[in-house]
Design an enzyme around this catalytic site. Structure first.
Site, PDB file in Angstrom:
ATOM      1  N   CYS A  75      -7.802  18.034  41.192  1.00  0.00           N
ATOM      2  CA  CYS A  75      -7.834  18.887  39.920  1.00  0.00           C
ATOM      3  C   CYS A  75      -9.180  19.385  39.577  1.00  0.00           C
ATOM      4  CB  CYS A  75      -6.823  18.209  39.073  1.00  0.00           C
ATOM      5  SG  CYS A  75      -5.490  17.325  39.713  1.00  0.00           S
ATOM      6  N   CYS A 134      -8.450  13.130  38.498  1.00  0.00           N
ATOM      7  CA  CYS A 134      -8.096  13.451  39.948  1.00  0.00           C
ATOM      8  C   CYS A 134      -9.276  14.555  40.407  1.00  0.00           C
ATOM      9  CB  CYS A 134      -6.618  14.019  39.829  1.00  0.00           C
ATOM     10  SG  CYS A 134      -6.116  15.178  41.066  1.00  0.00           S
TER      11      CYS A 134
END
Ligand SMILES: *[C@@H]1O[C@H](CO)[C@@H](O)[C@H](O)[C@H]1NC(C)=O
Ligand SMILES: *[C@@H]1O[C@H](CO)[C@@H](O)[C@H](O)[C@H]1NC(C)=O
Ligand SMILES: *[C@@H]1O[C@H](CO)[C@@H](O)[C@H](O)[C@H]1NC(C)=O
Length: 457
Positions: free
Chosen positions: A385, A382
């Site tokens: 992230c 991600c």
């Protein structure tokens, strides 16, 4: 609550969710001469508000990062894998036919459910790299300035042509839907392979579902940890503190309501409890919170130590607007002086020192382990992230660099014609302050969770 009362509650294995999360999070911290309550009021009332103002300034909001490095350790094969998850989310077959064909109504409210976690994770995890023309031009001017200033090394990321500036204010760290086996694997390899831990010692904390965590393995692990030298124990605790901090942010900015006309982000108490309630985590939760405080103190200490570097007259928070730059430098120095004034620092004479030869070896071990952890961040599927993961590991790495360089910082030349032996790049400075800003925000969020849990009873 005092420690005695707290232990009593623990023995009863009852008490409210409030006391189950925060029970051991009070009083003195291990390896340190400070207590949680002093940190809370120092952070929440003094430091946090000033730091927020500083981090909103242009100098600190633009972070240059390469989000496109391949994962060096394994193939990232998850369905929402690496490339452009947000732009081309998932495999076509993961998205129901009805939605694929109606690209005009991209996110119709009624099919929210069907879109499934995969696309959602892509959408929420995307990094917004948009910058205005003016900002782009200004950033070019800044790097020109930085290039002219003397530096001793360029970090790999910063120099890479794939690196781009990201506006951190446009990309807040919050719930992204990134979870499951892939996210689990990241943390697992950080703890399992990069915390100086022999394979025979099983980690308690990480399991696919954070509701199950076997108690006896936890005991073995913590016994092993006790036997470690203070630095290796510290290393594990820093990583655990970072993990706790990230989880606090995800629980505090949870996606509570997601429909096409509005998204609501806010505190999710049950998510928080799932990670920190001692009953739901086999006693691990409160230890994680204590590690968060430990991390806070280490980074605070690094800021305090770095003061002489930032005080050099030649140092600027350069954005080309002289008056503003001066004001922000003053604010930064004020914050660092506050950090210096904090009375109960951990005793770093026992940390990162000792027998000179041994200390040098240890420093190198820790540096390598750290380098490795930042490479693991390239495996995070991600993007958002990954962005915050990279920023926070770099920030922590910079803190350690400062703590290990105490002598060089003290020996900084007072005149500008000598070459200084200690330098920080713009990227290191931005990550140092932003990483600390994240931890500071976590400590502040704990106060909110404390009162939410107390309401819940
Ligand atoms: C960049 O620098 C040039 C030359 O110094 C200046 O004319 C221009 O206004 C600057 N641009 C920005 C956006 O600050
Ligand atoms: C770096 O991390 C990887 C992946 O977790 C691991 O396989 C490797 O042994 C680590 N290397 C070092 C030097 O710690
Ligand atoms: C809060 O988090 C839990 C998972 O821990 C989830 O099941 C629940 O739906 C969330 N609550 C809201 C209001 O989103």
């Amino acid at each position: 609550m005092k420690l005695g009362v707290c232990l009593f509650l623990l023995l009863l294995v009852s008490g409210s969710a409030d006391s189950r999360c925060f029970c051991q999070v009070t009083g003195d911290l291990d390896d340190c001469t400070c207590d949680v309550e002093t940190i809370d009021s120092f952070n929440n009332e003094l430091l946090f508000p000033k730091l927020q103002t500083l981090l909103e300034s242009d100098y600190f909001r633009f972070y240059k990062v390469n989000l496109n490095k391949p994962c060096p350790f394994w193939t990232v094969s998850s369905h929402c894998g690496l490339k452009d998850c947000a732009v081309k989310p998932c495999k076509p077959n993961d998205v129901p036919e009805g939605i694929r064909s109606s690209s005009l109504h991209k996110y119709p409210a009624e099919s929210n459910e069907q879109r499934g976690e995969c696309e959602q994770a892509g959408r929420l995890g995307a990094v917004d790299v948009s910058l205005s023309e003016e900002t782009r031009e200004a950033l070019l001017n800044w790097s020109k300035h930085d290039d002219e200033a003397e530096r001793f090394c360029v970090l790999e990321d910063e120099g890479s042509p794939d690196s781009q500036y990201v506006d951190l204010l446009l990309n807040p760290e919050r719930f992204t839907g990134y979870k499951g086996p892939e996210a689990w694997r990241i943390w697992n390899s950080i703890y399992e392979e990069n915390c100086f831990k022999p394979f025979t010692i099983k980690r308690p904390l990480i399991s696919n579902s954070f509701y199950s965590s076997p108690g006896s393995e936890a005991k073995t692990f913590h016994r092993w940890l006790e036997g470690q030298c203070v630095e290796k124990r510290a290393f594990y605790r820093l990583i655990s503190g970072l993990h706790a901090s990230i989880n606090i942010h995800l629980s505090a900015r949870y996606l509570l309501d997601d429909s096409w006309f509005q998204k609501t982000w806010g505190h999710n108490v049950s998510e928080f409890r799932g990670r920190f309630d001692s009953e739901l985590t086999a006693g691990e939760g409160p230890k994680r919170l204590r590690n968060l405080y430990f991390l806070y103190l280490i980074e605070l200490r690094a800021l305090a130590k770095a003061l002489p570097f930032f005080q050099q007259p030649s140092f600027q928070l350069y954005t080309g607007r002289a008056e503003e730059d001066q004001r922000h430098k003053e604010l930064l120095l004020h914050i660092l002086q506050l950090a210096r004034s904090f009375p109960l620092h951990f005793d770093e004479t026992s940390l990162f020192t000792g027998d000179e030869k041994e200390a040098a070896k240890l420093k190198e071990d820790i540096r390598l382990a750290f380098l490795n952890i930042s490479r693991i961040m390239d495996c995070v599927g991600c993007f958002k992230c990954r962005l915050w993961g990279k920023l926070q590991t770099q920030g922590l790495g910079t803190s350690l660099k400062i703590l290990f360089s105490e002598r060089q910082i003290e020996a900084l030349p007072s005149s500008s014609d000598q070459r200084p032996r200690f330098q920080l790049s713009r990227q290191e400075i931005v990550s140092l302050l932003n990483a600390f800003g994240r931890i500071s925000t976590s400590i502040r969020e704990l106060k909110t969770f404390r009162s939410l849990l107390a309401e819940d009873g």
